[in-house]
Design a protein around this motif. Structure first.
Motif, PDB file in Angstrom:
ATOM      1  N   TYR A 130       0.849  -1.190   0.000  1.00 59.23           N
ATOM      2  CA  TYR A 130       0.000   0.000   0.000  1.00 59.23           C
ATOM      3  C   TYR A 130       0.888   1.245   0.000  1.00 59.23           C
ATOM      4  N   ARG A 131       0.718   2.064  -1.028  1.00 60.37           N
ATOM      5  CA  ARG A 131       1.513   3.281  -1.165  1.00 60.37           C
ATOM      6  C   ARG A 131       0.584   4.482  -1.136  1.00 60.37           C
ATOM      7  N   GLN A 132       0.847   5.386  -0.210  1.00 62.75           N
ATOM      8  CA  GLN A 132       0.079   6.632  -0.182  1.00 62.75           C
ATOM      9  C   GLN A 132       0.709   7.624  -1.151  1.00 62.75           C
ATOM     10  N   GLU A 133      -0.081   8.630  -1.549  1.00 59.19           N
ATOM     11  CA  GLU A 133       0.386   9.586  -2.549  1.00 59.19           C
ATOM     12  C   GLU A 133       1.102  10.805  -1.971  1.00 59.19           C
ATOM     13  N   ASP A 134       0.637  11.315  -0.824  1.00 61.45           N
ATOM     14  CA  ASP A 134       1.184  12.580  -0.340  1.00 61.45           C
ATOM     15  C   ASP A 134       1.482  12.535   1.149  1.00 61.45           C
ATOM     16  N   PRO A 135       2.721  12.465   1.571  1.00 63.62           N
ATOM     17  CA  PRO A 135       3.892  12.299   0.710  1.00 63.62           C
ATOM     18  C   PRO A 135       3.973  10.859   0.205  1.00 63.62           C
ATOM     19  N   PRO A 136       4.598  10.632  -0.935  1.00 67.12           N
ATOM     20  CA  PRO A 136       4.683   9.268  -1.452  1.00 67.12           C
ATOM     21  C   PRO A 136       5.473   8.373  -0.499  1.00 67.12           C
ATOM     22  N   LYS A 137       4.813   7.312  -0.056  1.00 70.66           N
ATOM     23  CA  LYS A 137       5.441   6.432   0.936  1.00 70.66           C
ATOM     24  C   LYS A 137       4.694   5.106   0.977  1.00 70.66           C
ATOM     25  N   VAL A 138       5.429   4.007   1.110  1.00 70.79           N
ATOM     26  CA  VAL A 138       4.804   2.716   1.388  1.00 70.79           C
ATOM     27  C   VAL A 138       4.416   2.741   2.863  1.00 70.79           C
ATOM     28  N   VAL A 139       3.126   2.531   3.141  1.00 74.83           N
ATOM     29  CA  VAL A 139       2.643   2.632   4.515  1.00 74.83           C
ATOM     30  C   VAL A 139       2.230   1.286   5.110  1.00 74.83           C
ATOM     31  N   LYS A 140       1.971   0.302   4.251  1.00 72.63           N
ATOM     32  CA  LYS A 140       1.524  -0.996   4.765  1.00 72.63           C
ATOM     33  C   LYS A 140       1.856  -2.090   3.757  1.00 72.63           C
ATOM     34  N   ILE A 141       2.240  -3.242   4.283  1.00 74.94           N
ATOM     35  CA  ILE A 141       2.430  -4.431   3.454  1.00 74.94           C
ATOM     36  C   ILE A 141       1.711  -5.585   4.140  1.00 74.94           C
ATOM     37  N   GLU A 142       0.873  -6.259   3.387  1.00 73.90           N
ATOM     38  CA  GLU A 142       0.215  -7.474   3.865  1.00 73.90           C
ATOM     39  C   GLU A 142       0.789  -8.645   3.081  1.00 73.90           C
ATOM     40  N   TYR A 143       1.035  -9.754   3.768  1.00 73.14           N
ATOM     41  CA  TYR A 143       1.548 -10.912   3.050  1.00 73.14           C
ATOM     42  C   TYR A 143       0.975 -12.202   3.622  1.00 73.14           C
ATOM     43  N   THR A 144       0.917 -13.193   2.757  1.00 70.62           N
ATOM     44  CA  THR A 144       0.511 -14.544   3.149  1.00 70.62           C
ATOM     45  C   THR A 144       1.537 -15.513   2.591  1.00 70.62           C
ATOM     46  N   ILE A 145       2.104 -16.320   3.472  1.00 69.29           N
ATOM     47  CA  ILE A 145       2.999 -17.397   3.058  1.00 69.29           C
ATOM     48  C   ILE A 145       2.127 -18.629   2.844  1.00 69.29           C
ATOM     49  N   HIS A 146       2.239 -19.246   1.686  1.00 67.52           N
ATOM     50  CA  HIS A 146       1.509 -20.473   1.365  1.00 67.52           C
ATOM     51  C   HIS A 146       2.520 -21.609   1.332  1.00 67.52           C
ATOM     52  N   ILE A 147       2.212 -22.695   2.035  1.00 68.15           N
ATOM     53  CA  ILE A 147       3.139 -23.833   2.066  1.00 68.15           C
ATOM     54  C   ILE A 147       2.354 -25.136   2.081  1.00 68.15           C
ATOM     55  N   LYS A 148       2.755 -26.046   1.212  1.00 70.46           N
ATOM     56  CA  LYS A 148       2.206 -27.404   1.237  1.00 70.46           C
ATOM     57  C   LYS A 148       3.109 -28.222   2.133  1.00 70.46           C
ATOM     58  N   THR A 149       2.538 -28.757   3.202  1.00 73.06           N
ATOM     59  CA  THR A 149       3.357 -29.479   4.168  1.00 73.06           C
ATOM     60  C   THR A 149       2.522 -30.471   4.954  1.00 73.06           C
ATOM     61  N   ASP A 150       3.200 -31.449   5.499  1.00 75.49           N
ATOM     62  CA  ASP A 150       2.554 -32.346   6.452  1.00 75.49           C
ATOM     63  C   ASP A 150       2.990 -31.994   7.874  1.00 75.49           C
ATOM     64  N   GLY A 151       3.603 -30.832   8.048  1.00 77.79           N
ATOM     65  CA  GLY A 151       4.064 -30.377   9.358  1.00 77.79           C
ATOM     66  C   GLY A 151       2.906 -30.063  10.287  1.00 77.79           C
ATOM     67  N   SER A 152       3.186 -30.094  11.581  1.00 78.48           N
ATOM     68  CA  SER A 152       2.168 -29.818  12.598  1.00 78.48           C
ATOM     69  C   SER A 152       1.870 -28.326  12.672  1.00 78.48           C
ATOM     70  N   GLU A 153       0.779 -27.993  13.334  1.00 76.46           N
ATOM     71  CA  GLU A 153       0.428 -26.583  13.540  1.00 76.46           C
ATOM     72  C   GLU A 153       1.509 -25.884  14.365  1.00 76.46           C
ATOM     73  N   GLU A 154       2.090 -26.583  15.317  1.00 71.34           N
ATOM     74  CA  GLU A 154       3.167 -26.011  16.135  1.00 71.34           C
ATOM     75  C   GLU A 154       4.379 -25.687  15.258  1.00 71.34           C
ATOM     76  N   GLN A 155       4.749 -26.602  14.370  1.00 70.99           N
ATOM     77  CA  GLN A 155       5.858 -26.346  13.455  1.00 70.99           C
ATOM     78  C   GLN A 155       5.548 -25.158  12.551  1.00 70.99           C
ATOM     79  N   LEU A 156       4.324 -25.096  12.084  1.00 69.03           N
ATOM     80  CA  LEU A 156       3.918 -24.012  11.199  1.00 69.03           C
ATOM     81  C   LEU A 156       4.017 -22.655  11.901  1.00 69.03           C
ATOM     82  N   GLU A 157       3.590 -22.590  13.148  1.00 68.94           N
ATOM     83  CA  GLU A 157       3.681 -21.345  13.919  1.00 68.94           C
ATOM     84  C   GLU A 157       5.138 -20.925  14.116  1.00 68.94           C
ATOM     85  N   LYS A 158       5.991 -21.886  14.451  1.00 73.44           N
ATOM     86  CA  LYS A 158       7.419 -21.574  14.617  1.00 73.44           C
ATOM     87  C   LYS A 158       8.027 -21.111  13.303  1.00 73.44           C
TER      88      LYS A 158
END
Length: 143
Positions: A78-106
């Protein structure tokens, strides 16, 4: 301390060539707000974060002996116009795994904790992330 040397040269109107370690990348430096030749600077910031997160996710998953196949990161910058600046980044990591929820959190926690780009940006840009596990069966162990 590691030092990275990069030279960015305007090669023609709107196109720059970045050179580091004898590797070259085209940058779109049009001054009219359009970027038909390559990533805009805001996209480059997102790309840097995504690349750094992927590096760490691979390294950490291997250390945790966590089997995985597909790994990707979706980002919204997310980039605002005045002053021009990146103000927010959202991201999602996608992974195919058989790992546990605990491993995923770590994995998720360590991926950002040890990210050069995340640590550089976190005090000036709001960064919101999550991890999405894609369940699969019988993942072959990575060698």
């Amino acid at each position: 301390m590691k030092i990275f040397k990069i030279k960015e040269t305007l090669v023609e109107d709107g196109i720059a060539l970045a050179d580091a370690r004898d590797l070259k990348v085209i940058s779109d430096v049009r001054d009219d707000g359009t970027h038909p030749y390559g990533f805009s600077p805001a996209e480059i910031i997102g790309n840097a974060l995504g690349s750094c997160l992927l590096i760490n996710a691979q390294r950490i998953a291997k250390k945790m002996r966590m089997n995985f196949s597909d790994l990707s990161v979706d980002l919204q910058v997310y980039r605002q116009e005045d002053p021009p600046k990146v103000v927010k980044i959202e991201y999602t990591i996608h992974i195919k795994t058989d790992g546990s929820e605990e491993q995923l959190e770590k994995l998720f926690d360590y991926t950002s904790k040890y990210s050069t780009t995340y640590n550089t940006l976190k005090d000036s840009v709001e960064i919101v992330g999550k991890i999405q596990k894609i369940e699969i069966e019988n993942i072959k162990e990575r060698e």
